[in-house]
Design an enzyme around this catalytic site. Sequence first.
Site, PDB file in Angstrom:
ATOM      1  N   GLU A 151      81.005  58.897  58.228  1.00  0.00           N
ATOM      2  CA  GLU A 151      80.874  60.006  59.616  1.00  0.00           C
ATOM      3  C   GLU A 151      79.304  59.464  60.716  1.00  0.00           C
ATOM      4  OE1 GLU A 151      81.158  63.254  59.861  1.00  0.00           O
ATOM      5  OE2 GLU A 151      81.187  63.420  57.036  1.00  0.00           O
TER       6      GLU A 151
ATOM      7  N   TYR B 281      93.157  69.466  65.383  1.00  0.00           N
ATOM      8  CA  TYR B 281      93.901  68.655  65.852  1.00  0.00           C
ATOM      9  C   TYR B 281      95.329  68.925  66.260  1.00  0.00           C
ATOM     10  CZ  TYR B 281      89.351  65.654  64.388  1.00  0.00           C
ATOM     11  OH  TYR B 281      88.345  65.167  63.826  1.00  0.00           O
TER      12      TYR B 281
END
EC number: 1.17.4.1
Length: 388
Positions: free
Chosen positions: A212, A122
């Site tokens: 997840e 990121y």
Amino acid sequence: MSTVFNTNPVDVLNEPMFFGSGLGLARYDIQRHRVFEELIERQISFFWRPEEVNLMMDAAQFNKLPQYQQNIFTNNLKYQSLLDSIQGRAPSAVLMSLISDPSLDTWVATWTFSETIHSRSYTHIMRNLYTDPSKVFDEIVLDEAIMKRAESIGRYYDDVLVKTREWENAKDMVEYYKDQGLILADKDVEQRAKRDLMKSLYLCLHVINALEAIRFYVSFACTFNFHKNMEIMEGNAKIMKFIARDEQLHLKGTQYIIRQLQSGTDGDEWVKIAQECEQEAVDIFMEVNRQEKDWAVHLFKDGDVPGLNTNSMWSFIDYLTVSRMKQCGLPCPITDAPVKHPYPWIREYLNSDNVQSAPQEVELSSYLVAQIDNDVDDKVMMSFKKYF
């Protein structure tokens, strides 16, 4: 589990995943749970660095997008940064002190490390897309829509930490009274503290599993849609494909742990706890479902993007929720979820085996390393003798 290295002989084939004898020698020749070794090998073979993906073209394409579409991409990036900030440290910090299976211990360490690569990704993306990436990072903790999700995840991790301290304190108190020759009025204090911790751990595993299984996928759908239906930002799609590939391994790991506990592999007490906590586990998933739908509304408040809208995203979230809850042994109260995948095209990004590309044309994202089988026995050697 009160020492970093257990010097006593331990039969690792009979050790439970949690609350066993304590970890000693790190060994990978035998495993009680082969699944963890397979996940470790697979994760290591997936090793990648975000800097390997060139994002220069993505930056030019991003700058040409309307502001509201830039906001959709940026908000998803912020949200994923937060999720992997948690997952880049919490599994190791919270779970590993309770683990007594060597292969699970190594899997959690491997899993957590891979999450740090996601976090670095990121930063790599932000450095390439924004003139001031630090400003974007600083805005994350100020975004109420993002931070309320952090609270709903963090409180379960934190509760395990609190319950672990209470259990350790209870053990110390029992040991102190025993050493002093005193009689402890509350004889069940240690066992009660341990059971409270077991319940907290079980619910935390469901929170991790829901994270997840569902929380990343609105962001994945948006990122992949920019490439698939808008034909832009291929580099970002490749990075997210790497991340999604890793997350599916992490999901498989948490689902396996939960199903083993539910089935009584580590004792009947876990079966009772799973039954007692079933409704709360269902509530955890449904809270994630609601939050992700709210997130979709937040993303598309200024307009849709080609290929995606709020209604189709809600259907996608429901579709995932029903499937993921079934996979971890929970009933799902959603009755009107679509039977067919709302975004069937996303499978080509989530399954690296589905896409074939010429190496000279694109950067392959499905290349694996360390995949040579070195187990060669006498029969194999004999079969080669005819060539010599």
